[in-house]
Scaffold this motif. Sequence first.
Motif, PDB file in Angstrom:
ATOM      1  N   THR A 328      40.596  38.775  37.280  1.00 54.32           N
ATOM      2  CA  THR A 328      41.816  39.553  37.531  1.00 54.32           C
ATOM      3  C   THR A 328      42.904  38.742  38.221  1.00 54.32           C
ATOM      4  O   THR A 328      44.079  39.098  38.164  1.00 54.32           O
ATOM      5  N   ASP A 329      42.510  37.633  38.904  1.00 49.51           N
ATOM      6  CA  ASP A 329      43.475  36.861  39.697  1.00 49.51           C
ATOM      7  C   ASP A 329      43.244  35.364  39.515  1.00 49.51           C
ATOM      8  O   ASP A 329      42.112  34.879  39.603  1.00 49.51           O
ATOM      9  N   ASP A 330      44.345  34.635  39.288  1.00 43.42           N
ATOM     10  CA  ASP A 330      44.287  33.189  39.119  1.00 43.42           C
ATOM     11  C   ASP A 330      45.099  32.496  40.208  1.00 43.42           C
ATOM     12  O   ASP A 330      46.177  32.962  40.580  1.00 43.42           O
ATOM     13  N   TYR A 331      44.579  31.361  40.698  1.00 39.10           N
ATOM     14  CA  TYR A 331      45.236  30.598  41.763  1.00 39.10           C
ATOM     15  C   TYR A 331      45.500  29.156  41.325  1.00 39.10           C
ATOM     16  O   TYR A 331      45.384  28.230  42.112  1.00 39.10           O
ATOM     17  N   THR A 332      45.896  28.968  40.072  1.00 40.83           N
ATOM     18  CA  THR A 332      46.079  27.625  39.531  1.00 40.83           C
ATOM     19  C   THR A 332      47.537  27.284  39.245  1.00 40.83           C
ATOM     20  O   THR A 332      47.832  26.181  38.793  1.00 40.83           O
ATOM     21  N   MET A 333      48.454  28.210  39.470  1.00 39.24           N
ATOM     22  CA  MET A 333      49.847  27.997  39.094  1.00 39.24           C
ATOM     23  C   MET A 333      50.559  27.093  40.100  1.00 39.24           C
ATOM     24  O   MET A 333      51.085  27.543  41.117  1.00 39.24           O
ATOM     25  N   GLY A 334      50.561  25.814  39.786  1.00 40.83           N
ATOM     26  CA  GLY A 334      51.219  24.820  40.630  1.00 40.83           C
ATOM     27  C   GLY A 334      50.918  23.450  40.060  1.00 40.83           C
ATOM     28  O   GLY A 334      50.221  23.301  39.047  1.00 40.83           O
ATOM     29  N   TYR A 335      51.446  22.415  40.701  1.00 43.07           N
ATOM     30  CA  TYR A 335      51.232  21.047  40.235  1.00 43.07           C
ATOM     31  C   TYR A 335      50.377  20.277  41.235  1.00 43.07           C
ATOM     32  O   TYR A 335      50.544  20.417  42.445  1.00 43.07           O
ATOM     33  N   THR A 336      49.481  19.438  40.731  1.00 48.22           N
ATOM     34  CA  THR A 336      48.571  18.691  41.589  1.00 48.22           C
ATOM     35  C   THR A 336      49.302  17.675  42.443  1.00 48.22           C
ATOM     36  O   THR A 336      49.029  17.537  43.638  1.00 48.22           O
ATOM     37  N   HIS A 337      50.242  16.951  41.854  1.00 46.63           N
ATOM     38  CA  HIS A 337      50.857  15.822  42.542  1.00 46.63           C
ATOM     39  C   HIS A 337      52.323  16.045  42.913  1.00 46.63           C
ATOM     40  O   HIS A 337      53.004  15.092  43.313  1.00 46.63           O
ATOM     41  N   HIS A 338      52.804  17.265  42.784  1.00 47.89           N
ATOM     42  CA  HIS A 338      54.184  17.577  43.160  1.00 47.89           C
ATOM     43  C   HIS A 338      54.215  18.885  43.947  1.00 47.89           C
ATOM     44  O   HIS A 338      53.629  19.885  43.531  1.00 47.89           O
ATOM     45  N   LEU A 339      54.912  18.878  45.071  1.00 49.90           N
ATOM     46  CA  LEU A 339      55.102  20.093  45.834  1.00 49.90           C
ATOM     47  C   LEU A 339      56.150  20.955  45.136  1.00 49.90           C
ATOM     48  O   LEU A 339      57.052  20.444  44.469  1.00 49.90           O
ATOM     49  N   GLN A 360      50.034  40.968  30.662  1.00 50.81           N
ATOM     50  CA  GLN A 360      48.578  40.963  30.617  1.00 50.81           C
ATOM     51  C   GLN A 360      47.993  41.284  31.995  1.00 50.81           C
ATOM     52  O   GLN A 360      48.638  41.062  33.021  1.00 50.81           O
ATOM     53  N   PRO A 361      46.745  41.779  32.036  1.00 50.76           N
ATOM     54  CA  PRO A 361      46.136  42.184  33.318  1.00 50.76           C
ATOM     55  C   PRO A 361      45.556  41.012  34.102  1.00 50.76           C
ATOM     56  O   PRO A 361      44.405  41.053  34.533  1.00 50.76           O
ATOM     57  N   LEU A 362      46.350  39.977  34.280  1.00 47.71           N
ATOM     58  CA  LEU A 362      45.943  38.827  35.084  1.00 47.71           C
ATOM     59  C   LEU A 362      47.068  38.535  36.070  1.00 47.71           C
ATOM     60  O   LEU A 362      48.198  38.229  35.668  1.00 47.71           O
ATOM     61  N   ARG A 363      46.757  38.646  37.365  1.00 49.61           N
ATOM     62  CA  ARG A 363      47.757  38.388  38.390  1.00 49.61           C
ATOM     63  C   ARG A 363      47.695  36.914  38.783  1.00 49.61           C
ATOM     64  O   ARG A 363      46.625  36.387  39.088  1.00 49.61           O
ATOM     65  N   ILE A 364      48.843  36.276  38.802  1.00 48.86           N
ATOM     66  CA  ILE A 364      48.935  34.842  39.091  1.00 48.86           C
ATOM     67  C   ILE A 364      49.472  34.651  40.502  1.00 48.86           C
ATOM     68  O   ILE A 364      50.521  35.186  40.852  1.00 48.86           O
ATOM     69  N   HIS A 365      48.735  33.870  41.299  1.00 48.67           N
ATOM     70  CA  HIS A 365      49.130  33.582  42.670  1.00 48.67           C
ATOM     71  C   HIS A 365      49.587  32.121  42.735  1.00 48.67           C
ATOM     72  O   HIS A 365      48.764  31.212  42.774  1.00 48.67           O
ATOM     73  N   PRO A 366      50.887  31.872  42.731  1.00 51.31           N
ATOM     74  CA  PRO A 366      51.363  30.482  42.716  1.00 51.31           C
ATOM     75  C   PRO A 366      51.126  29.792  44.053  1.00 51.31           C
ATOM     76  O   PRO A 366      51.241  30.402  45.109  1.00 51.31           O
TER      77      PRO A 366
END
Length: 431
Positions: A328-339, A360-366
């Motif tokens: 239900t929740d994803d915590y991948t929205m970001g870049y590895t080597h850039h703030l 879609q029923p997926l909440r993204i946590h940037p």
Amino acid sequence: MLLIYTHKITKRFTYVMKQVFVRILGIEVTFTTKVEDFIKHTGPKITYTKQPLQNEFFVRSNDLLFEQGINDIEIKLGEWNGVPCFFDAGERSNVPFDIFSAAFYLLSRYEEYLPHVKDDLGRFPAKKSLGFEKGFLECPLVDQWAYLLLDGLKQRFPDLEQASKTYSFTPIINVTTSHCYALKGFSRSIAGFFLDLSRLRLSRLVKRITVWFNPKKDPYDNFDFLLGLHKKFKVKAMFFFQFAAYSAHDKNISIYRNKFRHLIKSVSDYSKVALSASLASVRDISILVKERKRLSDLINRPVQHVRLRYNRVAIPQTYRNLIEAEFTDDYTMGYTHHLGFRAGTCTPFYFYDLTLEAQQPLRIHPFVLCDYALRNFKNQQEVFQKLDLLYQQVKQVNGTFTLVFSNELLGGNHKINWLELYGATLKRYYV
């Protein structure tokens, strides 16, 4: 209740209006396409279309929210009260650009559907993003736009009601390698020993042998210390454990080793535990489902939150897989080597699938930071000079300041003491 008039109510329109008004600003909204309903409404209201009806609050619309499919869109950057913006709306509009189309463009990750060259791990490159190219990657633009819009609306409608929303801080510990030397079994330990020996890495050899005789000396085994820090500062941190079969990219401890299983269960007694999905699972949904079930069975509770190995998100397929695997929740929205803010926001949002044209029923946590982006910083002072600027922007818009720290760096030997830095981060930003 804020009434919004438009000539056509689409899924894109509904999605972005609810994100901007309900989730970011805490304002309840309703929509209409009937002019007579709009005119007789006595409460706060705005028009979002090509022409104003009367002398109401008016935002001139771009075509993006009323289209279907994906087109190559030319982006020309402008400015609104010192904040970058795009999709110019002309002089008659109360807002100088189409804030809703611009927000949708960033939140939907529209640019990631367009043709682009991926990096070696199959990721969308940060340097190819609009935010990096136009210089606003380190700004939560969608939230900043929303609060500037709120200022304008309150001037016109002083009694406009909104639910209270406050700043929050979410530190994440990503555990893809729980131990550097311990618990790896005879074959892997001997192979590591001879590899260090062949490369004359004498300090590693000494540490390796020390850990063999005293496993608690493993440099990555800082879990009691981290849990103590969280308790001290009363922080609700999250631990994402990789719980996968061994492979070329996924080299954590065997999921069948009892001490590793006990570690995860003990951490779950004091903190939220979720899945750090393996790279293999990104390519095979059956593996993803298996990893989720195994971790859930171990901690005896549902596992609905996930992070992906190497922050590898290939939109839209990656998120479709997560939904099919019942996350239900994803915590991948970001870049590895850039703030910065990959989706232009510091507020959780739902995934909008452009090819299916539906939320879609997926909440993204940037997240704003992955600690690997700090490896070239010289010292703690330099790190905090950068993080303070990001924190201040998030705090001003009552967003969520999400930072990702890896277990490997926290236990590594570097010019910056990562454990000390992590503790200072908790003290500094958990307010």
